[in-house]
Design an enzyme around this catalytic site. Structure first.
Site, PDB file in Angstrom:
ATOM      1  N   LYS A  59      15.629   1.727 -10.609  1.00  0.00           N
ATOM      2  CA  LYS A  59      14.381   0.954 -10.635  1.00  0.00           C
ATOM      3  C   LYS A  59      13.211   1.863 -11.029  1.00  0.00           C
ATOM      4  O   LYS A  59      13.319   3.096 -10.937  1.00  0.00           O
ATOM      5  CB  LYS A  59      14.132   0.342  -9.255  1.00  0.00           C
ATOM      6  CG  LYS A  59      13.988   1.347  -8.117  1.00  0.00           C
ATOM      7  CD  LYS A  59      14.084   0.671  -6.753  1.00  0.00           C
ATOM      8  CE  LYS A  59      13.949   1.686  -5.634  1.00  0.00           C
ATOM      9  NZ  LYS A  59      14.287   1.117  -4.311  1.00  0.00           N
TER      10      LYS A  59
ATOM     11  N   ARG B 280      11.383  -6.521   4.860  1.00  0.00           N
ATOM     12  CA  ARG B 280      10.694  -6.523   3.572  1.00  0.00           C
ATOM     13  C   ARG B 280      11.172  -7.771   2.844  1.00  0.00           C
ATOM     14  O   ARG B 280      10.509  -8.788   2.869  1.00  0.00           O
ATOM     15  CB  ARG B 280      11.025  -5.234   2.814  1.00  0.00           C
ATOM     16  CG  ARG B 280      10.264  -5.062   1.526  1.00  0.00           C
ATOM     17  CD  ARG B 280      10.489  -3.679   0.916  1.00  0.00           C
ATOM     18  NE  ARG B 280      11.873  -3.454   0.501  1.00  0.00           N
ATOM     19  CZ  ARG B 280      12.293  -2.332  -0.089  1.00  0.00           C
ATOM     20  NH1 ARG B 280      11.450  -1.336  -0.307  1.00  0.00           N
ATOM     21  NH2 ARG B 280      13.554  -2.193  -0.451  1.00  0.00           N
TER      22      ARG B 280
ATOM     23  N   TYR C 248     -14.147  21.523 -12.248  1.00  0.00           N
ATOM     24  CA  TYR C 248     -15.130  20.621 -11.630  1.00  0.00           C
ATOM     25  C   TYR C 248     -15.466  21.044 -10.198  1.00  0.00           C
ATOM     26  O   TYR C 248     -14.575  21.440  -9.439  1.00  0.00           O
ATOM     27  CB  TYR C 248     -14.567  19.202 -11.562  1.00  0.00           C
ATOM     28  CG  TYR C 248     -14.611  18.455 -12.871  1.00  0.00           C
ATOM     29  CD1 TYR C 248     -15.805  18.232 -13.538  1.00  0.00           C
ATOM     30  CD2 TYR C 248     -13.433  17.942 -13.410  1.00  0.00           C
ATOM     31  CE1 TYR C 248     -15.826  17.516 -14.736  1.00  0.00           C
ATOM     32  CE2 TYR C 248     -13.448  17.223 -14.602  1.00  0.00           C
ATOM     33  CZ  TYR C 248     -14.654  17.015 -15.262  1.00  0.00           C
ATOM     34  OH  TYR C 248     -14.661  16.312 -16.426  1.00  0.00           O
TER      35      TYR C 248
ATOM     36  N   MET D 224      -8.541  15.042 -15.442  1.00  0.00           N
ATOM     37  CA  MET D 224      -7.736  13.949 -15.996  1.00  0.00           C
ATOM     38  C   MET D 224      -6.676  14.441 -16.974  1.00  0.00           C
ATOM     39  O   MET D 224      -5.547  13.964 -16.975  1.00  0.00           O
ATOM     40  CB  MET D 224      -8.647  12.921 -16.678  1.00  0.00           C
ATOM     41  CG  MET D 224      -7.924  11.618 -17.005  1.00  0.00           C
ATOM     42  SD  MET D 224      -8.987  10.380 -17.753  1.00  0.00           S
ATOM     43  CE  MET D 224     -10.087   9.940 -16.430  1.00  0.00           C
TER      44      MET D 224
HETATM   45  C1  PLP Z   1      15.353   1.785  -3.665  1.00  0.00           C
HETATM   46  C2  PLP Z   1      16.504   1.127  -3.029  1.00  0.00           C
HETATM   47  C3  PLP Z   1      17.730   1.798  -2.872  1.00  0.00           C
HETATM   48  C4  PLP Z   1      17.894   3.283  -3.184  1.00  0.00           C
HETATM   49  O1  PLP Z   1      17.243   4.039  -2.186  1.00  0.00           O
HETATM   50  P1  PLP Z   1      17.298   5.638  -2.205  1.00  0.00           P
HETATM   51  O2  PLP Z   1      16.678   6.038  -0.931  1.00  0.00           O
HETATM   52  O3  PLP Z   1      16.504   6.069  -3.386  1.00  0.00           O
HETATM   53  O4  PLP Z   1      18.727   6.013  -2.321  1.00  0.00           O
HETATM   54  C5  PLP Z   1      18.814   1.086  -2.402  1.00  0.00           C
HETATM   55  N1  PLP Z   1      18.696  -0.221  -2.064  1.00  0.00           N
HETATM   56  C6  PLP Z   1      17.536  -0.897  -2.181  1.00  0.00           C
HETATM   57  C7  PLP Z   1      17.488  -2.326  -1.787  1.00  0.00           C
HETATM   58  C8  PLP Z   1      16.411  -0.252  -2.648  1.00  0.00           C
HETATM   59  O5  PLP Z   1      15.246  -0.915  -2.745  1.00  0.00           O
END
Ligand code: PLP
Length: 354
Positions: A34, A124, A249, A297
């Site tokens: 992701k 969540r 800065y 930046m």
């Molecule tokens: C991000 C995520 C993972 C992976 O988590 P890590 O700690 O990076 O291994 C697995 N399952 C779900 C649902 C996630 O959102």
């Protein structure tokens, strides 16, 4: 080119092997890529891993479509809840939805494959455990969609001895009994894979994320994981500086001695957190050099009291995947390695070492 990200795919492969060695034999890997593979480039990582893992997981439908358009053929699980107006795209692109809410049964299009996501303590996304029986009824009623998996997510598996893990696991096993055996069952993220081996968290598949990129979830390290990302730039300008003169800065840093200052063309616009100002070192010609002054930046400064330490055009490593890594930055910035690599701006060109 102002800076580039270098991703070492051999190390990625060795991290995959470390995951395989930590789970039950035959466990499928669902590589979590992701958010552009935590900043490492989702399509490129997926293509490299295509025969080394079974599944991919991404946060959004858009990310899933990007993988398909990039030629990725493996099954892909989307974590976010489906939106009705885009329901057809799961079928069109052959992506697996996450059903985290009973109302999603009405939102998915006929022909969709989905995994049930139960909330056992993360709070969540996920179906409430008490609704397991009702979900099973809905599942049987909605025969035009196919349930192919079931999962949950741990809130605190990054800590090796957190009792919530066992509680969530227990809760999940109770839920699991309501559903047919053939569903692909998966619960473990990085923390669970490495810290809770003894608790039988493998099931049919695991969802490793940060460990693939070489970092551990939490503060307890695992030797076999190797950071795969380096960040390389160069010295754009140098100048001699006198004791008492400032850099950057706010004149926040004053030279303690005569020396040399270099300007590196990387800043918070590239994803280098400003909060790291004065708190990290870079590597030039194999030697560590202190970063000084505020990160701006598009630039940051470095300093050495030895005026021969670096010259214009020298390669500069911000991260080298070894002593300069995202975990060190994360500790300095009060965050986690996940945020450091995800924060790197996509405009930085990436190079992949095979
Ligand atoms: C991000 C995520 C993972 C992976 O988590 P890590 O700690 O990076 O291994 C697995 N399952 C779900 C649902 C996630 O959102």
């Amino acid at each position: 080119m102002r800076s580039e990200i270098i991703v070492d795919l051999k190390k990625l492969e060795s991290n995959v092997e470390a995951v395989r060695a930590s789970v039950k034999k035959g466990t499928k890997l669902m590589a979590v890529i992701k958010d552009d593979a935590y900043g490492h480039g989702a399509v490129e990582i997926a293509k490299y891993l295509t025969n080394k893992v079974e599944w991919f997981c991404v946060a959004t439908l858009t990310e899933g479509i990007e993988l398909r358009k990039g030629g990725v053929k493996n099954p892909v699980l989307i974590f976010e809840s489906p939106a009705k107006e885009r329901a057809d795209q799961y079928v069109e692109y052959n992506l697996t939805a996450s059903l985290s809410d009973m109302s999603s049964f009405e939102e998915l299009a006929d022909g969709t494959e989905y995994h049930l996501n139960f909330d056992t303590g993360m709070r969540r996304l996920g179906i409430t455990p008490e609704n397991a029986g009702q979900v099973f009824e809905l599942m049987k009623k909605n025969r035009k969609m196919t349930c192919t998996g079931i999962y949950t997510h741990f809130s605190s598996s990054d800590e090796p001895q957190n009792e919530s893990v066992e509680k969530q696991l227990h809760q999940f096993k109770k839920i699991r009994k309501f559903f047919p055996k053939h569903l692909l069952t998966h619960v473990a993220n990085t923390g669970a894979i490495f810290h809770y081996k003894g608790m039988d968290v493998s099931f049919d598949a695991v969802r490793p994320g940060i460990c693939l990129y070489g970092y551990m979830a939490g503060d307890v390290m695992v030797e076999s994981l190797k950071p795969i990302l380096s960040w390389k730039s160069f010295v754009m300008q140098t100048r001699l500086i006198k004791k008492g003169e400032s850099v950057g800065y706010g004149q926040s840093w004053i030279a303690p001695e005569d020396g040399v200052v270099g300007t590196i063309p990387v800043g918070y616009g590239d994803g280098l957190m400003r909060i790291l100002s004065g708190k990290f070192r870079v590597k030039i010609n194999g030697k560590l050099v202190q970063q000084v002054g505020r990160v701006s930046m598009d630039y940051f400064g470095i300093y050495s009291s030895d005026a021969s330490s670096f010259v214009r055009g020298d390669d500069v490593y911000l991260l080298d995947g070894e002593e300069l890594n995202a975990k060190i930055w994360a500790d300095e910035a009060g965050t986690i390695a996940y945020e450091i690599t995800t924060f790197i701006n996509k405009k930085n060109k990436k190079k992949y070492l095979f």
